[in-house]
Design a protein around this motif. Structure first.
Motif, PDB file in Angstrom:
ATOM      1  N   MET A 177       0.897  -1.195  -0.057  1.00 57.05           N
ATOM      2  CA  MET A 177      -0.087   0.001   0.111  1.00 57.05           C
ATOM      3  C   MET A 177       0.767   1.254   0.018  1.00 57.05           C
ATOM      4  N   MET A 178       2.005   1.338   0.916  1.00 53.58           N
ATOM      5  CA  MET A 178       3.080   2.336   0.594  1.00 53.58           C
ATOM      6  C   MET A 178       3.663   2.398  -0.566  1.00 53.58           C
ATOM      7  N   PRO A 179       3.799   3.455  -1.352  1.00 54.75           N
ATOM      8  CA  PRO A 179       4.640   3.559  -2.498  1.00 54.75           C
ATOM      9  C   PRO A 179       5.979   3.534  -2.078  1.00 54.75           C
ATOM     10  N   GLU A 180       7.043   3.270  -3.059  1.00 52.26           N
ATOM     11  CA  GLU A 180       8.336   3.169  -2.871  1.00 52.26           C
ATOM     12  C   GLU A 180       8.780   4.637  -2.946  1.00 52.26           C
ATOM     13  N   LEU A 181       9.295   5.426  -1.906  1.00 52.62           N
ATOM     14  CA  LEU A 181       9.775   6.751  -2.130  1.00 52.62           C
ATOM     15  C   LEU A 181      11.198   6.815  -2.448  1.00 52.62           C
ATOM     16  N   GLY A 182      11.905   5.712  -2.050  1.00 49.65           N
ATOM     17  CA  GLY A 182      13.337   5.807  -2.531  1.00 49.65           C
ATOM     18  C   GLY A 182      14.059   6.828  -1.576  1.00 49.65           C
ATOM     19  N   LYS A 183      14.914   7.866  -2.130  1.00 52.30           N
ATOM     20  CA  LYS A 183      15.763   8.765  -1.174  1.00 52.30           C
ATOM     21  C   LYS A 183      14.777   9.890  -0.643  1.00 52.30           C
ATOM     22  N   TYR A 184      13.628   9.838  -1.361  1.00 59.99           N
ATOM     23  CA  TYR A 184      12.650  11.094  -0.692  1.00 59.99           C
ATOM     24  C   TYR A 184      11.834  10.690   0.563  1.00 59.99           C
ATOM     25  N   ALA A 185      11.942   9.147   0.985  1.00 60.41           N
ATOM     26  CA  ALA A 185      10.831   8.787   1.994  1.00 60.41           C
ATOM     27  C   ALA A 185      11.007   9.641   3.125  1.00 60.41           C
ATOM     28  N   GLY A 186      12.183  10.081   3.570  1.00 60.32           N
ATOM     29  CA  GLY A 186      12.370  10.969   5.060  1.00 60.32           C
ATOM     30  C   GLY A 186      11.690  12.242   4.564  1.00 60.32           C
ATOM     31  N   THR A 187      11.998  13.010   3.602  1.00 56.44           N
ATOM     32  CA  THR A 187      11.178  13.941   3.282  1.00 56.44           C
ATOM     33  C   THR A 187       9.770  14.256   3.372  1.00 56.44           C
ATOM     34  N   VAL A 188       9.129  13.013   2.521  1.00 58.23           N
ATOM     35  CA  VAL A 188       7.652  12.911   2.340  1.00 58.23           C
ATOM     36  C   VAL A 188       7.287  12.430   3.560  1.00 58.23           C
ATOM     37  N   LEU A 189       7.768  11.709   4.382  1.00 61.73           N
ATOM     38  CA  LEU A 189       7.171  11.051   5.545  1.00 61.73           C
ATOM     39  C   LEU A 189       7.153  12.159   6.666  1.00 61.73           C
ATOM     40  N   SER A 190       8.147  13.032   6.563  1.00 62.94           N
ATOM     41  CA  SER A 190       8.220  14.239   7.658  1.00 62.94           C
ATOM     42  C   SER A 190       7.091  15.226   7.170  1.00 62.94           C
ATOM     43  N   ALA A 191       7.065  15.215   5.917  1.00 62.21           N
ATOM     44  CA  ALA A 191       5.828  16.207   5.491  1.00 62.21           C
ATOM     45  C   ALA A 191       4.451  15.742   5.998  1.00 62.21           C
ATOM     46  N   TYR A 192       4.424  14.425   5.840  1.00 58.68           N
ATOM     47  CA  TYR A 192       2.879  13.779   6.305  1.00 58.68           C
ATOM     48  C   TYR A 192       2.903  14.134   7.949  1.00 58.68           C
TER      49      TYR A 192
END
Length: 51
Positions: free
Chosen positions: A1-16
């Motif tokens: 269900m969670m898309p692969e965010l690669g190197k942006y995972a930290g940025t996207v998850l912190s924005a969430y």
């Protein structure tokens, strides 16, 4: 269900996380303001009834 965010995972998850925190704070502030307004209305109605 969670898309692969690669190197942006930290940025996207912190924005969430920040967005969720802000939503929680807005809801809490709204609830506090509503209680304060209800209390003020109740006090005003009591003052009007009593004199």
């Amino acid at each position: 269900m969670m898309p692969e965010l690669g190197k942006y995972a930290g940025t996207v998850l912190s924005a969430y996380a920040v967005s969720l925190l802000l939503l929680v704070l807005l809801v809490a502030a709204s609830m506090i303001a509503a209680r304060k307004a209800a209390r003020a209305l109740k006090d005003a109605e009591e003052r009007r009834r009593n004199g």
